[in-house]
Design an enzyme around this catalytic site. Structure first.
Site, PDB file in Angstrom:
ATOM      1  CD  GLU A   1     -22.705  18.159  30.398  1.00 15.70           C
ATOM      2  OE1 GLU A   1     -23.842  18.565  30.724  1.00 15.70           O
ATOM      3  OE2 GLU A   1     -22.392  16.974  30.454  1.00 15.70           O
ATOM      4  CG  ASP A   2     -26.740  19.959  32.890  1.00 15.86           C
ATOM      5  OD1 ASP A   2     -25.671  19.368  32.624  1.00 15.86           O
ATOM      6  OD2 ASP A   2     -27.763  19.349  33.261  1.00 15.86           O
TER       7      ASP A   2
ATOM      8  CG  ASP B   1     -21.970  14.995  40.038  1.00 16.07           C
ATOM      9  OD1 ASP B   1     -21.011  14.788  40.793  1.00 16.07           O
ATOM     10  OD2 ASP B   1     -23.124  14.711  40.374  1.00 16.07           O
TER      11      ASP B   1
ATOM     12  CG  PHE C   1     -29.151  16.176  43.241  1.00 17.20           C
ATOM     13  CD1 PHE C   1     -28.372  15.347  42.447  1.00 17.20           C
ATOM     14  CD2 PHE C   1     -30.416  16.542  42.800  1.00 17.20           C
ATOM     15  CE1 PHE C   1     -28.852  14.881  41.233  1.00 17.20           C
ATOM     16  CE2 PHE C   1     -30.904  16.081  41.576  1.00 17.20           C
ATOM     17  CZ  PHE C   1     -30.124  15.249  40.794  1.00 17.20           C
ATOM     18  CB  VAL C   2     -28.257  22.081  42.027  1.00 16.75           C
ATOM     19  CG1 VAL C   2     -27.524  22.612  43.240  1.00 16.75           C
ATOM     20  CG2 VAL C   2     -27.261  21.629  40.966  1.00 16.75           C
TER      21      VAL C   2
ATOM     22  NE  ARG D   1     -35.356  17.623  32.159  1.00 13.00           N
ATOM     23  CZ  ARG D   1     -34.160  17.061  32.300  1.00 13.00           C
ATOM     24  NH1 ARG D   1     -33.106  17.800  32.534  1.00 13.00           N
ATOM     25  NH2 ARG D   1     -34.007  15.760  32.212  1.00 13.00           N
TER      26      ARG D   1
HETATM   27  P1  IMP Z   1     -21.259  13.640  35.481  1.00 11.18           P
HETATM   28  O1  IMP Z   1     -21.103  12.697  34.323  1.00 11.18           O
HETATM   29  O2  IMP Z   1     -21.235  12.899  36.799  1.00 11.18           O
HETATM   30  O3  IMP Z   1     -20.275  14.782  35.452  1.00 11.18           O
HETATM   31  O4  IMP Z   1     -22.707  14.232  35.435  1.00 11.18           O
HETATM   32  C1  IMP Z   1     -23.154  14.999  34.410  1.00 11.18           C
HETATM   33  C2  IMP Z   1     -24.646  14.953  34.253  1.00 11.18           C
HETATM   34  O5  IMP Z   1     -25.333  14.398  35.388  1.00 11.18           O
HETATM   35  C3  IMP Z   1     -25.181  16.329  34.093  1.00 11.18           C
HETATM   36  O6  IMP Z   1     -25.165  16.733  32.744  1.00 11.18           O
HETATM   37  C4  IMP Z   1     -26.572  16.223  34.686  1.00 11.18           C
HETATM   38  O7  IMP Z   1     -27.486  15.813  33.711  1.00 11.18           O
HETATM   39  C5  IMP Z   1     -26.459  15.160  35.751  1.00 11.18           C
HETATM   40  N1  IMP Z   1     -26.230  15.751  37.090  1.00 11.18           N
HETATM   41  C6  IMP Z   1     -25.096  15.739  37.815  1.00 11.18           C
HETATM   42  N2  IMP Z   1     -25.227  16.395  38.977  1.00 11.18           N
HETATM   43  C7  IMP Z   1     -26.495  16.848  38.989  1.00 11.18           C
HETATM   44  C8  IMP Z   1     -27.250  17.644  39.941  1.00 11.18           C
HETATM   45  O8  IMP Z   1     -26.803  18.076  41.007  1.00 11.18           O
HETATM   46  N3  IMP Z   1     -28.543  17.905  39.576  1.00 11.18           N
HETATM   47  C9  IMP Z   1     -29.112  17.472  38.424  1.00 11.18           C
HETATM   48  N4  IMP Z   1     -28.439  16.752  37.513  1.00 11.18           N
HETATM   49  C10 IMP Z   1     -27.139  16.432  37.799  1.00 11.18           C
END
Ligand code: IMP
Length: 175
Positions: A101-102, A105, A154-155, A167
């Site tokens: 995963e990148d 969050d 937010f990054v 990106r």
């Molecule tokens: P989660 O399901 O809330 O954990 O979010 C996961 C996905 O949301 C990541 O794989 C990203 O694609 C996107 N995401 C969450 N936070 C950020 C951020 O700070 N910047 C850019 N994309 C984010």
């Protein structure tokens, strides 16, 4: 890419630091999987640069596949819903799977991925993420390899987007 000054983008993690940390993560993965043949699963779109750099530090025999999930769209906040846009093509049953995963969050995406992959009966399942929002992510299972624990910012950059842009920034920035 020239950064638009009006967009108020601040440097957060330099490319050199990311490179160094990826080498450390890969060293641990190489050790943990030294007698195995893991399948790395990149989560599109955000992880494409991270997985490309990580995989080139992996010394054990491995495969790569991708899953695509719905994104946040033009928002900086999770919609609370995750949908599958592209499923896996590889065999999962009996395999050692490492999800790449990148960023974690809210943790909703990794929970969704875990449930999905577990139905396919892998031999083992681990997670690696470049970034982890330590004050937000609420998970009842571990993320095994974490690049950087970050605050609730937010990054963007290094594969991460805002509304599909940024990106290509060569490092992580705060928007
Ligand atoms: P989660 O399901 O809330 O954990 O979010 C996961 C996905 O949301 C990541 O794989 C990203 O694609 C996107 N995401 C969450 N936070 C950020 C951020 O700070 N910047 C850019 N994309 C984010």
């Amino acid at each position: 890419m020239e950064v638009n000054k009006k967009a108020k983008i601040k440097p957060y993690i330099k490319k050199s630091e990311i490179k160094k940390r990826i080498k450390e993560l890969a060293k641990r993965i190489n050790k943990d999987y030294r007698h195995k043949k893991p399948i790395f699963i990149g989560i599109l779109n955000g992880s494409f640069i991270f997985i490309a750099d990580l995989i080139r530090e992996i010394e054990v025999e491995c495969e790569v596949d991708f899953l695509k999930l719905s994104s946040y769209g033009d928002s900086k906040i999770s919609s609370g819903e995750v949908t599958l846009l592209k499923d896996l093509n590889c065999k999962v049953e009996g395999e050692d799977i490492i999800v790449v995963e990148d960023i974690v969050d809210t943790g909703l995406s990794v929970k969704f991925i875990r449930d999905l992959i577990m139905t396919k009966k892998p031999k083992s399942l681990k997670f690696v993420t470049l970034l982890y929002k330590k004050d937000i992510a609420k998970l009842d299972f571990p993320v095994d390899y974490i690049g950087f624990k970050i605050k609730n910012d937010f990054v963007i950059g290094y594969g991460l987007d805002y509304a599909q842009k940024y990106r290509n920034l060569n490092g992580i920035f705060v928007l």
